[in-house]
Design a protein around this motif. Structure first.
Motif, PDB file in Angstrom:
ATOM      1  N   ILE A 121       0.879  -0.994  -0.076  1.00 42.87           N
ATOM      2  CA  ILE A 121      -0.053   0.089  -0.051  1.00 42.87           C
ATOM      3  C   ILE A 121       0.869   1.264   0.126  1.00 42.87           C
ATOM      4  CG2 ILE A 121      -1.681   1.135   1.197  1.00 42.87           C
ATOM      5  CD1 ILE A 121      -2.776  -1.084   2.488  1.00 42.87           C
ATOM      6  N   GLU A 122       0.560   1.968  -0.909  1.00 42.90           N
ATOM      7  CA  GLU A 122       1.572   3.318  -1.067  1.00 42.90           C
ATOM      8  C   GLU A 122       0.763   4.552  -1.133  1.00 42.90           C
ATOM      9  OE1 GLU A 122       2.401   5.641  -3.612  1.00 42.90           O
ATOM     10  OE2 GLU A 122       0.919   5.082  -4.942  1.00 42.90           O
ATOM     11  N   GLY A 123       1.382   5.480  -0.413  1.00 44.51           N
ATOM     12  CA  GLY A 123       0.561   6.844  -0.588  1.00 44.51           C
ATOM     13  C   GLY A 123       0.767   7.529   1.000  1.00 44.51           C
ATOM     14  N   VAL A 124       0.459   8.715   0.726  1.00 46.33           N
ATOM     15  CA  VAL A 124       0.568   9.558   2.112  1.00 46.33           C
ATOM     16  C   VAL A 124      -0.617   9.032   3.205  1.00 46.33           C
ATOM     17  CG1 VAL A 124      -0.161  11.719   3.361  1.00 46.33           C
ATOM     18  CG2 VAL A 124       0.999  11.697   0.981  1.00 46.33           C
ATOM     19  N   GLY A 125       0.033   8.486   4.303  1.00 42.96           N
ATOM     20  CA  GLY A 125      -1.108   8.084   5.163  1.00 42.96           C
ATOM     21  C   GLY A 125      -1.110   6.382   4.893  1.00 42.96           C
ATOM     22  N   ALA A 126      -0.103   5.838   4.303  1.00 40.75           N
ATOM     23  CA  ALA A 126      -0.445   4.563   3.880  1.00 40.75           C
ATOM     24  C   ALA A 126       0.172   3.641   5.096  1.00 40.75           C
ATOM     25  CB  ALA A 126       0.579   3.991   2.897  1.00 40.75           C
ATOM     26  N   GLY A 127       0.942   4.474   5.985  1.00 42.17           N
ATOM     27  CA  GLY A 127       1.297   3.490   7.049  1.00 42.17           C
ATOM     28  C   GLY A 127       0.891   3.975   8.388  1.00 42.17           C
ATOM     29  N   ALA A 128      -0.633   4.045   8.357  1.00 41.94           N
ATOM     30  CA  ALA A 128      -1.111   4.642   9.625  1.00 41.94           C
ATOM     31  C   ALA A 128      -1.080   3.857  10.892  1.00 41.94           C
ATOM     32  CB  ALA A 128      -2.683   4.728   9.332  1.00 41.94           C
ATOM     33  N   ALA A 129      -0.944   4.248  12.111  1.00 43.62           N
ATOM     34  CA  ALA A 129      -0.816   3.557  13.206  1.00 43.62           C
ATOM     35  C   ALA A 129      -2.295   2.848  13.345  1.00 43.62           C
ATOM     36  CB  ALA A 129      -0.732   4.779  14.300  1.00 43.62           C
ATOM     37  N   GLU A 130      -3.418   3.155  12.902  1.00 40.10           N
ATOM     38  CA  GLU A 130      -4.607   2.525  13.170  1.00 40.10           C
ATOM     39  C   GLU A 130      -4.257   0.964  12.846  1.00 40.10           C
ATOM     40  OE1 GLU A 130      -5.722   6.895  12.894  1.00 40.10           O
ATOM     41  OE2 GLU A 130      -4.314   5.490  12.041  1.00 40.10           O
ATOM     42  N   TYR A 131      -3.638   0.664  12.057  1.00 38.46           N
ATOM     43  CA  TYR A 131      -3.400  -0.763  11.769  1.00 38.46           C
ATOM     44  C   TYR A 131      -1.930  -1.204  11.690  1.00 38.46           C
ATOM     45  CZ  TYR A 131      -3.476   1.241   7.072  1.00 38.46           C
ATOM     46  OH  TYR A 131      -2.759   2.638   6.030  1.00 38.46           O
ATOM     47  N   ALA A 132      -1.150  -0.481  12.621  1.00 39.53           N
ATOM     48  CA  ALA A 132       0.109  -0.915  12.801  1.00 39.53           C
ATOM     49  C   ALA A 132       0.431  -2.325  13.205  1.00 39.53           C
ATOM     50  CB  ALA A 132       0.926   0.150  13.670  1.00 39.53           C
ATOM     51  N   ASP A 133      -0.350  -2.683  13.623  1.00 40.93           N
ATOM     52  CA  ASP A 133      -0.053  -4.300  14.193  1.00 40.93           C
ATOM     53  C   ASP A 133       0.220  -5.143  12.811  1.00 40.93           C
ATOM     54  OD1 ASP A 133      -2.620  -3.950  13.794  1.00 40.93           O
ATOM     55  OD2 ASP A 133      -3.237  -5.092  15.481  1.00 40.93           O
ATOM     56  N   ALA A 134      -0.683  -4.836  11.790  1.00 41.93           N
ATOM     57  CA  ALA A 134      -0.569  -5.537  10.657  1.00 41.93           C
ATOM     58  C   ALA A 134       0.443  -5.245   9.501  1.00 41.93           C
ATOM     59  CB  ALA A 134      -1.901  -5.505   9.857  1.00 41.93           C
ATOM     60  N   ILE A 135       1.386  -4.264   9.757  1.00 48.02           N
ATOM     61  CA  ILE A 135       2.254  -3.558   8.844  1.00 48.02           C
ATOM     62  C   ILE A 135       3.535  -4.472   9.388  1.00 48.02           C
ATOM     63  CG2 ILE A 135       3.551  -1.865   8.005  1.00 48.02           C
ATOM     64  CD1 ILE A 135       1.251   0.017   9.025  1.00 48.02           C
ATOM     65  N   GLY A 136       3.973  -5.249   8.274  1.00 49.02           N
ATOM     66  CA  GLY A 136       5.309  -6.107   8.555  1.00 49.02           C
ATOM     67  C   GLY A 136       6.488  -5.073   8.161  1.00 49.02           C
ATOM     68  N   THR A 137       6.329  -4.055   7.319  1.00 51.96           N
ATOM     69  CA  THR A 137       7.347  -3.420   6.808  1.00 51.96           C
ATOM     70  C   THR A 137       7.046  -1.887   6.316  1.00 51.96           C
ATOM     71  OG1 THR A 137       8.894  -5.113   5.864  1.00 51.96           O
ATOM     72  CG2 THR A 137       9.313  -3.021   5.389  1.00 51.96           C
ATOM     73  N   LEU A 138       7.137  -0.977   7.283  1.00 52.88           N
ATOM     74  CA  LEU A 138       6.799   0.582   7.139  1.00 52.88           C
ATOM     75  C   LEU A 138       8.120   1.196   6.470  1.00 52.88           C
ATOM     76  CD1 LEU A 138       4.959   2.860   7.244  1.00 52.88           C
ATOM     77  CD2 LEU A 138       5.596   3.150   9.728  1.00 52.88           C
ATOM     78  N   VAL A 139       7.947   1.611   5.275  1.00 53.11           N
ATOM     79  CA  VAL A 139       8.728   2.572   4.578  1.00 53.11           C
ATOM     80  C   VAL A 139       8.413   4.017   4.447  1.00 53.11           C
ATOM     81  CG1 VAL A 139      10.358   2.619   2.416  1.00 53.11           C
ATOM     82  CG2 VAL A 139       8.944   0.479   3.049  1.00 53.11           C
ATOM     83  N   TRP A 140       9.775   4.666   4.836  1.00 47.07           N
ATOM     84  CA  TRP A 140       9.267   6.095   4.736  1.00 47.07           C
ATOM     85  C   TRP A 140      10.197   6.709   3.754  1.00 47.07           C
ATOM     86  CZ3 TRP A 140       6.435   9.923   6.788  1.00 47.07           C
ATOM     87  CH2 TRP A 140       6.917  11.408   6.577  1.00 47.07           C
ATOM     88  N   VAL A 141       9.616   7.309   2.539  1.00 46.41           N
ATOM     89  CA  VAL A 141      10.265   7.781   1.521  1.00 46.41           C
ATOM     90  C   VAL A 141      10.165   9.283   1.681  1.00 46.41           C
ATOM     91  CG1 VAL A 141      10.321   8.302  -1.143  1.00 46.41           C
ATOM     92  CG2 VAL A 141       9.359   5.950   0.030  1.00 46.41           C
ATOM     93  N   GLU A 142      11.667  10.108   1.323  1.00 43.75           N
ATOM     94  CA  GLU A 142      11.375  11.582   1.517  1.00 43.75           C
ATOM     95  C   GLU A 142      12.252  12.247   0.430  1.00 43.75           C
ATOM     96  OE1 GLU A 142      13.223  11.859   5.508  1.00 43.75           O
ATOM     97  OE2 GLU A 142      15.204  11.022   4.815  1.00 43.75           O
ATOM     98  N   ALA A 143      11.994  13.530   0.334  1.00 41.76           N
ATOM     99  CA  ALA A 143      12.549  14.463  -0.573  1.00 41.76           C
ATOM    100  C   ALA A 143      12.440  15.799  -0.230  1.00 41.76           C
ATOM    101  CB  ALA A 143      12.181  14.132  -2.230  1.00 41.76           C
ATOM    102  N   PRO A 144      13.034  16.633  -0.696  1.00 49.14           N
ATOM    103  CA  PRO A 144      13.068  18.162  -0.398  1.00 49.14           C
ATOM    104  C   PRO A 144      11.813  18.776  -0.940  1.00 49.14           C
ATOM    105  CG  PRO A 144      15.205  17.732  -1.457  1.00 49.14           C
ATOM    106  CD  PRO A 144      14.334  16.418  -1.587  1.00 49.14           C
ATOM    107  N   PRO A 145      11.121  19.433  -0.193  1.00 51.39           N
ATOM    108  CA  PRO A 145       9.586  20.015  -0.486  1.00 51.39           C
ATOM    109  C   PRO A 145       9.688  20.784  -1.902  1.00 51.39           C
ATOM    110  CG  PRO A 145      10.237  20.598   1.518  1.00 51.39           C
ATOM    111  CD  PRO A 145      11.453  20.053   1.265  1.00 51.39           C
ATOM    112  N   GLU A 146      10.622  21.512  -2.363  1.00 51.72           N
ATOM    113  CA  GLU A 146      10.854  22.177  -3.478  1.00 51.72           C
ATOM    114  C   GLU A 146      10.588  21.134  -4.818  1.00 51.72           C
ATOM    115  OE1 GLU A 146      14.769  22.056  -1.993  1.00 51.72           O
ATOM    116  OE2 GLU A 146      12.923  22.381  -1.323  1.00 51.72           O
ATOM    117  N   GLU A 147      11.319  19.977  -4.605  1.00 52.89           N
ATOM    118  CA  GLU A 147      11.372  18.956  -5.478  1.00 52.89           C
ATOM    119  C   GLU A 147      10.060  18.194  -5.470  1.00 52.89           C
ATOM    120  OE1 GLU A 147      14.135  15.053  -6.960  1.00 52.89           O
ATOM    121  OE2 GLU A 147      14.964  16.756  -5.793  1.00 52.89           O
ATOM    122  N   ARG A 148       9.471  18.052  -4.371  1.00 54.24           N
ATOM    123  CA  ARG A 148       8.023  17.033  -4.392  1.00 54.24           C
ATOM    124  C   ARG A 148       7.149  18.353  -5.067  1.00 54.24           C
ATOM    125  NH1 ARG A 148       6.248  16.786   0.206  1.00 54.24           N
ATOM    126  NH2 ARG A 148       7.764  18.106   1.733  1.00 54.24           N
TER     127      ARG A 148
END
Length: 200
Positions: A121-148
């Protein structure tokens, strides 16, 4: 050819972490790729799908863009994902969701999410704490605001600038509240300059 000492690709690092964890969706595993809009989450999800072809019997990618109720839909999307998709799959049953039609500004057709080996599941909010116990791997992707912002406007058009500016404020508050980056297992530089790294 890549050096023997070269770090693994972000997709392979995520997959190795995912497959090394016990299943949480029945017999399947859940990878959630989160981070601010325009950081490169969709690209990584596609790379994971390709890299997994010879490693698992089945993989499916879900995009949060299909699940928000428009530009103001970040606030309640986690419960929709949890109740409609994650909770049934945890029990080994199919999940389901309705796709948001951005052009019509209304809910469209329903989609079934059958159990699979790896669900991404990809997208803003995909790694929500509301179902954190079911997430096997949580990935955080980041980039500078101006590039985004530049990526977003290239995709959506300059007329969407005000929506993007409003969204970036909403997502920042969401991430602060959810502490998403602090919970991540893997951090990925969406510019590709730095190698992906395990943090969890």
């Amino acid at each position: 050819m890549p050096s023997e000492n070269a770090p693994p690709s972000p997709a392979r690092l995520v997959l190795d972490h995912c497959l090394g964890r016990p299943p949480t969706l029945g017999a399947g595993r859940l990878v959630c790729i989160d981070g601010p809009a325009g950081s490169g989450k969709t690209t990584l999800a596609d790379e994971i799908a390709v890299a997994s072809r010879h490693l698992v019997p089945s993989v499916r990618v879900l995009h949060m863009d299909d699940l928000y109720e428009g530009w103001a839909g970040l606030g309640d999307v986690a419960l929709r994902v949890r109740d409609g998709i994650v909770a049934p799959l945890v029990r080994g049953l199919p999940g389901r969701y309705r796709r948001w039609d951005w052009l019509a500004s209304s809910w469209a057709e329903e989609h079934l999410v059958d159990p699979c080996s790896v669900l991404v599941i990809e997208g803003v909010g995909a790694g929500a704490a509301e179902y954190a116990d079911a997430i096997g791997t949580l990935v955080w992707v980041e980039a500078p605001p101006e590039e985004r912002m530049a990526r977003g406007l290239e995709r959506d058009g300059l007329a969407m600038r005000s929506h993007w500016e409003s969204w970036m404020v909403s997502e920042s508050a969401h991430f602060t509240r959810q502490q998403t980056r602090a919970r991540a297992d893997v951090v990925v530089d969406g510019t590709g300059v730095l190698p992906a790294r395990l943090v969890g």
